[in-house]
Scaffold this motif. Sequence first.
Motif, mmCIF file in Angstrom:
data_model
loop_
_atom_site.group_PDB
_atom_site.id
_atom_site.type_symbol
_atom_site.label_atom_id
_atom_site.label_comp_id
_atom_site.label_asym_id
_atom_site.label_seq_id
_atom_site.Cartn_x
_atom_site.Cartn_y
_atom_site.Cartn_z
ATOM 1 N N THR A 296 1.688 7.723 8.855
ATOM 2 C CA THR A 296 0.458 7.240 9.013
ATOM 3 C C THR A 296 -0.500 7.963 8.253
ATOM 4 N N ILE A 297 -1.589 7.300 7.965
ATOM 5 C CA ILE A 297 -2.610 7.978 6.942
ATOM 6 C C ILE A 297 -3.936 7.604 7.890
ATOM 7 N N ALA A 298 -5.011 8.474 7.512
ATOM 8 C CA ALA A 298 -6.358 8.223 7.842
ATOM 9 C C ALA A 298 -7.133 6.968 7.399
ATOM 10 N N SER A 299 -7.932 6.507 7.854
ATOM 11 C CA SER A 299 -8.691 5.421 7.343
ATOM 12 C C SER A 299 -9.624 5.634 6.421
ATOM 13 N N ASP A 300 -10.122 6.955 6.250
ATOM 14 C CA ASP A 300 -10.899 7.476 5.248
ATOM 15 C C ASP A 300 -10.207 7.816 4.109
ATOM 16 N N ALA A 301 -8.890 7.563 4.019
ATOM 17 C CA ALA A 301 -8.129 8.117 2.913
ATOM 18 C C ALA A 301 -7.985 7.169 1.598
ATOM 19 N N THR A 302 -8.007 7.622 0.585
ATOM 20 C CA THR A 302 -8.186 6.557 -0.433
ATOM 21 C C THR A 302 -6.971 5.851 -0.681
#
Length: 143
Positions: free
Chosen positions: A16-22
Amino acid sequence: MQVRHILRDKGREVFTIASDATLSEAARLLASKRIGAVIVRERDGSLAGILSERDIVRALAQASVNALPQAVSLHMTRAVATCCETDSVDELMEMMTRGRFRHIPVVEEDRLTGIVSIGDVVKTRIAETVQEAQSLREYIAAG
């Protein structure tokens, strides 16, 4: 065969990755884990969307390298199709073909329990076909 059988064989690990990651961070994650899509999570851990290699390519086609520092949330698919562990492989194939996507999160009672790719589905269908052929050969040989 059901989705739970695929997860039993392949494992339940989900990246998973955060929605604010680039997008740059997402591309590095996809490359390092050798995966084609990543689940995007909100800060509270809920499912925000899914980001695939295709999404990154589209962003790069539109904005070139200027897309790389942009947030994943700008390019992810928000309306994520999901399946459950009791869905059949045939249902999954139909859903993926109709929706034209290659990855589908597995959700049970609002909890992410895995992810299935079209490659997983094809591998499972081939194994089923081989097993059916072997059973038929054994049946004919015994007759």
